[in-house]
Design a protein around this motif. Structure first.
Motif, PDB file in Angstrom:
ATOM      1  N   GLN A 215       0.857  -1.320   0.129  1.00 18.42           N
ATOM      2  CA  GLN A 215       0.063   0.143  -0.121  1.00 18.42           C
ATOM      3  C   GLN A 215       0.705   1.241   0.074  1.00 18.42           C
ATOM      4  O   GLN A 215       1.944   1.354   0.742  1.00 18.42           O
ATOM      5  N   ARG A 216       0.438   2.137  -0.589  1.00 23.17           N
ATOM      6  CA  ARG A 216       0.910   3.644  -0.767  1.00 23.17           C
ATOM      7  C   ARG A 216       0.832   4.343   0.291  1.00 23.17           C
ATOM      8  O   ARG A 216      -0.222   4.427   1.042  1.00 23.17           O
TER       9      ARG A 216
ATOM     10  N   VAL B 279       1.142  10.636   0.176  1.00 21.84           N
ATOM     11  CA  VAL B 279       1.231  10.928  -1.090  1.00 21.84           C
ATOM     12  C   VAL B 279      -0.024  10.694  -1.895  1.00 21.84           C
ATOM     13  O   VAL B 279      -0.347   9.387  -1.746  1.00 21.84           O
ATOM     14  N   THR B 280      -0.711  11.655  -2.400  1.00 19.49           N
ATOM     15  CA  THR B 280      -1.629  11.077  -3.420  1.00 19.49           C
ATOM     16  C   THR B 280      -1.666  11.580  -4.960  1.00 19.49           C
ATOM     17  O   THR B 280      -0.950  12.629  -5.199  1.00 19.49           O
TER      18      THR B 280
ATOM     19  N   VAL C 161       1.918  15.794  -1.927  1.00 16.86           N
ATOM     20  CA  VAL C 161       2.696  15.478  -1.011  1.00 16.86           C
ATOM     21  C   VAL C 161       2.337  16.187   0.270  1.00 16.86           C
ATOM     22  O   VAL C 161       2.594  17.172   0.293  1.00 16.86           O
ATOM     23  N   GLY C 162       1.742  15.263   1.151  1.00 22.58           N
ATOM     24  CA  GLY C 162       1.162  16.165   2.503  1.00 22.58           C
ATOM     25  C   GLY C 162       0.012  15.806   2.712  1.00 22.58           C
ATOM     26  O   GLY C 162      -0.957  15.570   1.735  1.00 22.58           O
TER      27      GLY C 162
ATOM     28  N   ARG D 264      -8.659  15.515  -4.487  1.00 22.69           N
ATOM     29  CA  ARG D 264      -7.982  14.480  -4.246  1.00 22.69           C
ATOM     30  C   ARG D 264      -7.483  14.274  -2.665  1.00 22.69           C
ATOM     31  O   ARG D 264      -7.455  13.250  -2.162  1.00 22.69           O
ATOM     32  N   GLY D 265      -7.143  15.490  -2.199  1.00 29.21           N
ATOM     33  CA  GLY D 265      -6.641  15.709  -0.771  1.00 29.21           C
ATOM     34  C   GLY D 265      -7.690  16.021   0.209  1.00 29.21           C
ATOM     35  O   GLY D 265      -7.494  15.958   1.326  1.00 29.21           O
ATOM     36  N   LYS D 266      -8.986  16.192  -0.416  1.00 31.15           N
ATOM     37  CA  LYS D 266     -10.234  16.561   0.503  1.00 31.15           C
ATOM     38  C   LYS D 266     -10.092  17.625   1.335  1.00 31.15           C
ATOM     39  O   LYS D 266     -10.185  17.871   2.522  1.00 31.15           O
ATOM     40  N   ALA D 267      -9.441  18.832   0.799  1.00 40.45           N
ATOM     41  CA  ALA D 267      -9.173  20.107   1.490  1.00 40.45           C
ATOM     42  C   ALA D 267     -10.466  20.801   1.716  1.00 40.45           C
ATOM     43  O   ALA D 267     -11.332  20.625   0.964  1.00 40.45           O
TER      44      ALA D 267
END
Length: 506
Positions: free
Chosen positions: A304-305, A309-310, A393-394, A424-427
């Motif tokens: 798994q990644r 990192v997305t 990244v983050g 992607r990051g759901k900010a």
């Protein structure tokens, strides 16, 4: 201030008026016009003999005319026996052309610095140069002021839950600027990178297969020299036969490993490779022996990644779902590299176009940070036939995100970064922040129409037409007049400007 004159160019009369208001004086009079053939005409309408002269001029849509106007004003003041001439450039023109991007390219920023010196400038005041090394182009002192304290103060006063925010750089070239703001606010930071999808590098993997075991340095056991690969591959029955290091191949002939290298996860179990050691614990060698005897207690690995990192797919400058149909075309770039979107192409053709035969361009041919802001890369992002891979990244989930750079010129990379952190990051919210709001073409209108961008924060270093500013409800313009006025006052009286780099209290 006695013995001081502040002249305004045609690019930023409003900013100059605010600077003079903060200094308690009026702008000096000058007649600026153009002849019918386009030549610039300058007439200084007040005495400048033995005066400390400041000429305020910034960038504009007609950048070459404003540069010539600035040079002619400086030359006119020098001819009028001015004591000292200081050029105040909130936005330094041609700052992105500070290095060679091709073998026959020009370093235009250095040429402009030489022109200012020849015209008669004795001091330069500017804000957030695109590359701080540009100060070495000048033969006179340069005060490179920073808008970071002003932006940080706005964040503390206007961003809800700003202590949970994440500062994100939209390209690798801006990480230093992002980490500086993150350190000042004591926040986490992240990074967004964009790259074209490449074909599988078959030939490189074949060559690396022949190099398997090249790092197996010999070890000495009981005085006998042994190879690490051989000693580890002994059969369990004690004989001296070794296992074959042959790597099985795929259907197309490309070699692959039967057991991929493990990826460490966020498991709370102890790792045999990294640990905190104190004198009260047993030695690391003894712990490794215990874990070899008890393999059930050892570190667990899977494929798994890491969650920090997305990755996402970028088509025509926008993030698309994973099941989106990819453009069935491979693109060969100017550097010789090829992007690949699928299909049953010839493996040898794919390998020949891979990065193994076309290495990344060196600095003279254009580095990553230079190419990231070029018009060619922006056009590549908008090309519907080319798919890119964008990586975040983050961890930005349920947090406000501050995307920071030195200027906003093209909207493509900003929109791509904003969609990545949101989709992607759901900010939670996205704030796009920069010192210079250049807003070329319809950049401001595109960012205004983007649903993933909540606010756009810039300064008034670059003039923005009132009509465009009023139509952009997300736009927030911070005032630099106090910073520049204080720099002019301190420069005139010979005081230190170090306090201008410190962060202001709320």
């Amino acid at each position: 201030m006695r013995g001081t004159l502040v002249f305004s160019g045609t690019s930023c009369p409003a900013l100059t008026g605010k600077i003079c208001e903060n200094l308690g004086m009026a702008p000096a009079e000058a007649d600026l016009s153009q002849f019918s053939n386009g030549e610039t005409s300058v007439r200084i309408l007040t005495s400048v003999r033995d005066k400390d002269v400041f000429v305020v001029q910034s960038g504009s849509p007609t950048i070459n005319d404003t540069i010539m106007e600035l040079l002619i004003m400086i030359s006119a003041c020098k001819g009028g026996s001015a004591n000292k001439i200081t050029a105040v450039l909130p936005y330094f023109p041609y700052s992105r052309q500070s290095k060679k991007k091709s073998h026959r390219g020009a370093i235009t920023a250095r040429m402009l610095a030489n022109l200012l010196h020849v015209a008669g400038v004795k001091h330069v005041i500017t804000v957030d140069l695109h590359a701080s090394q540009m100060q070495g182009f000048f033969k006179c002192p340069v005060d490179n002021l920073h808008a970071e304290p002003l932006i940080a103060r706005w964040i503390r006063m206007n961003v809800p839950n700003w202590k949970e925010a994440v500062v994100v750089s939209k390209n690798p070239g801006g990480t230093k600027r992002v980490t500086s703001l993150a350190d000042a606010l004591k926040l986490n930071f992240g990074l967004v990178t964009t790259d074209r999808k490449r074909a599988p590098n078959m030939t490189a993997s074949m060559i690396m297969n022949h190099l398997d075991g090249w790092d197996n340095t010999p070890t000495y056991v009981n005085g006998v020299r042994r190879s690490r690969a051989i000693s580890e591959d002994r059969d369990s029955d004690g004989n001296n036969s070794t296992r074959s290091s042959h790597v099985p191949g795929e259907s197309q002939g490309s070699p692959r490993r039967s057991n991929p290298p493990p990826v460490r996860t966020n498991s709370l179990t102890r790792s045999p490779y990294t640990r905190a050691y104190t004198p009260s614990q047993t030695s690391p060698i003894e712990e490794l022996k215990d874990e070899e005897e008890n393999p059930d207690e050892a570190q667990v690995y899977n494929d798994q990644r890491a969650q920090e990192v997305t990755q996402g797919r970028l088509v025509q400058g926008h993030v698309v779902p994973d099941d989106f149909q990819s453009p069935a075309q491979s693109d060969v770039g100017a550097d010789g590299s090829q992007s690949y979107q699928g299909g049953d192409d010839d493996p040898m053709t794919m390998s020949h176009a891979s990065s193994f035969f076309a290495p990344e361009p060196h600095a003279l041919g254009g580095s990553g940070d230079a190419g990231g802001s070029s018009d060619e890369e922006e056009e590549k992002l908008r090309d519907p036939k080319i798919e890119h891979m964008i990586t975040l990244v983050g961890n930005v989930k349920d947090r406000p995100v501050l995307i920071v750079d030195d200027m906003i010129d093209k909207a493509g990379s900003w929109i791509a970064a904003a969609e990545t952190v949101v989709k992607r990051g759901k900010a939670k919210k996205v704030y796009c922040m920069a010192t210079h709001g250049v807003f070329g073409a319809d950049c401001l209108e595109q960012m205004q129409a983007c649903d993933c961008i909540d606010q756009i924060i810039v300064t008034n270093s670059f003039p923005i037409p009132d009509r465009r500013a009023k139509n952009a409800s997300k736009l927030v313009i911070l005032d630099l007049s106090y910073l520049l006025a204080e720099a002019i006052r301190r420069n005139h009286y010979g005081e230190s400007i170090s306090p201008l780099f410190q962060h202001m209290a709320d």
